[in-house]
Design a protein around this motif. Structure first.
Motif, PDB file in Angstrom:
ATOM      1  N   MET A   1       8.268  51.959  70.770  1.00  0.00           N
ATOM      2  CA  MET A   1       8.766  50.616  71.000  1.00  0.00           C
ATOM      3  C   MET A   1       8.369  49.736  69.818  1.00  0.00           C
ATOM      4  N   PRO A   2       9.260  48.851  69.374  1.00  0.00           N
ATOM      5  CA  PRO A   2       8.936  47.962  68.258  1.00  0.00           C
ATOM      6  C   PRO A   2       7.782  47.039  68.595  1.00  0.00           C
ATOM      7  N   GLN A   3       7.134  46.581  67.573  1.00  0.00           N
ATOM      8  CA  GLN A   3       5.995  45.690  67.745  1.00  0.00           C
ATOM      9  C   GLN A   3       6.378  44.295  67.276  1.00  0.00           C
ATOM     10  N   ASP A   4       5.750  43.302  67.837  1.00  0.00           N
ATOM     11  CA  ASP A   4       5.969  41.915  67.452  1.00  0.00           C
ATOM     12  C   ASP A   4       4.783  41.480  66.599  1.00  0.00           C
ATOM     13  N   ALA A   5       4.700  42.015  65.395  1.00  0.00           N
ATOM     14  CA  ALA A   5       3.546  41.804  64.528  1.00  0.00           C
ATOM     15  C   ALA A   5       3.341  40.336  64.179  1.00  0.00           C
ATOM     16  N   ARG A   6       4.425  39.583  64.069  1.00  0.00           N
ATOM     17  CA  ARG A   6       4.309  38.168  63.707  1.00  0.00           C
ATOM     18  C   ARG A   6       4.259  37.252  64.917  1.00  0.00           C
ATOM     19  N   ARG A   7       4.264  37.832  66.108  1.00  0.00           N
ATOM     20  CA  ARG A   7       4.199  37.087  67.370  1.00  0.00           C
ATOM     21  C   ARG A   7       5.298  36.026  67.481  1.00  0.00           C
ATOM     22  N   PHE A  14      14.868  34.979  73.653  1.00  0.00           N
ATOM     23  CA  PHE A  14      15.962  35.799  74.164  1.00  0.00           C
ATOM     24  C   PHE A  14      16.002  35.734  75.683  1.00  0.00           C
ATOM     25  N   GLU A  15      17.206  35.822  76.225  1.00  0.00           N
ATOM     26  CA  GLU A  15      17.383  35.942  77.675  1.00  0.00           C
ATOM     27  C   GLU A  15      18.639  36.774  77.904  1.00  0.00           C
ATOM     28  N   TYR A  16      18.767  37.316  79.104  1.00  0.00           N
ATOM     29  CA  TYR A  16      19.958  38.106  79.399  1.00  0.00           C
ATOM     30  C   TYR A  16      20.489  37.741  80.775  1.00  0.00           C
ATOM     31  N   ARG A  17      21.768  38.038  80.953  1.00  0.00           N
ATOM     32  CA  ARG A  17      22.412  37.783  82.233  1.00  0.00           C
ATOM     33  C   ARG A  17      23.286  38.983  82.559  1.00  0.00           C
ATOM     34  N   ALA A  18      23.054  39.580  83.716  1.00  0.00           N
ATOM     35  CA  ALA A  18      23.877  40.701  84.185  1.00  0.00           C
ATOM     36  C   ALA A  18      25.071  40.120  84.937  1.00  0.00           C
ATOM     37  N   ARG A  23      28.709  44.196  82.870  1.00  0.00           N
ATOM     38  CA  ARG A  23      28.316  43.839  81.506  1.00  0.00           C
ATOM     39  C   ARG A  23      27.019  43.032  81.524  1.00  0.00           C
ATOM     40  N   VAL A  24      26.334  43.047  80.391  1.00  0.00           N
ATOM     41  CA  VAL A  24      25.108  42.263  80.216  1.00  0.00           C
ATOM     42  C   VAL A  24      25.280  41.423  78.956  1.00  0.00           C
ATOM     43  N   VAL A  25      25.050  40.127  79.079  1.00  0.00           N
ATOM     44  CA  VAL A  25      25.140  39.214  77.944  1.00  0.00           C
ATOM     45  C   VAL A  25      23.720  38.853  77.527  1.00  0.00           C
ATOM     46  N   VAL A  26      23.380  39.130  76.274  1.00  0.00           N
ATOM     47  CA  VAL A  26      22.068  38.787  75.732  1.00  0.00           C
ATOM     48  C   VAL A  26      22.242  37.551  74.863  1.00  0.00           C
ATOM     49  N   SER A  27      21.411  36.538  75.135  1.00  0.00           N
ATOM     50  CA  SER A  27      21.505  35.267  74.415  1.00  0.00           C
ATOM     51  C   SER A  27      20.241  35.000  73.624  1.00  0.00           C
ATOM     52  N   TRP A  28      20.395  34.227  72.575  1.00  0.00           N
ATOM     53  CA  TRP A  28      19.290  33.805  71.713  1.00  0.00           C
ATOM     54  C   TRP A  28      19.302  32.289  71.708  1.00  0.00           C
ATOM     55  N   TYR A  29      18.241  31.681  72.204  1.00  0.00           N
ATOM     56  CA  TYR A  29      18.173  30.218  72.357  1.00  0.00           C
ATOM     57  C   TYR A  29      19.404  29.677  73.073  1.00  0.00           C
ATOM     58  N   GLY A  30      19.856  30.383  74.110  1.00  0.00           N
ATOM     59  CA  GLY A  30      20.972  29.929  74.924  1.00  0.00           C
ATOM     60  C   GLY A  30      22.355  30.261  74.402  1.00  0.00           C
ATOM     61  N   MET A  60      15.210  43.008  74.173  1.00  0.00           N
ATOM     62  CA  MET A  60      16.392  42.194  73.899  1.00  0.00           C
ATOM     63  C   MET A  60      16.603  42.001  72.401  1.00  0.00           C
ATOM     64  N   ALA A  61      15.529  41.820  71.656  1.00  0.00           N
ATOM     65  CA  ALA A  61      15.650  41.690  70.200  1.00  0.00           C
ATOM     66  C   ALA A  61      16.239  42.960  69.608  1.00  0.00           C
ATOM     67  N   ARG A  62      15.795  44.079  70.102  1.00  0.00           N
ATOM     68  CA  ARG A  62      16.317  45.360  69.631  1.00  0.00           C
ATOM     69  C   ARG A  62      17.800  45.505  69.965  1.00  0.00           C
TER      70      ARG A  62
END
Length: 78
Positions: A1-7, A14-18, A23-30, A60-62
């Motif tokens: 799994m990726p790491q969040d080295a810079r926090r 990120f957020e998602y809505r099923a 389908r799943v919609v992934v959002s970044w800052y809305g 979600m970032a991935r």
């Protein structure tokens, strides 16, 4: 799994809505940035199920391609 080295993913950017159609919609800052469908959506939902918020942020970032810039580290189990 990726790491969040810079926090950078601690703020819940990120957020998602099923959706009802699977389908799943992934959002970044809305703002919607990617839509997953079919088996890809199913795998995504299975991955985020039961994760804490920070771990879900990484998934979600991935899914949006945020980690596909050559800076990923693979976990080799050691």
């Amino acid at each position: 799994m990726p790491q969040d080295a810079r926090r950078e993913l601690r703020d819940g950017r990120f957020e998602y809505r099923a959706l009802r159609d699977g389908r799943v919609v992934v959002s970044w800052y809305g703002r919607p940035v990617t839509t997953l469908a079919g088996r890809e959506a199913e795998r995504f939902l299975a991955r985020v199920d039961g994760l804490d918020d920070h771990a879900a942020q990484l998934v979600m970032a991935r899914a949006t391609g945020n980690f596909r810039r050559g800076n990923e580290k693979r976990h080799n189990g050691t």
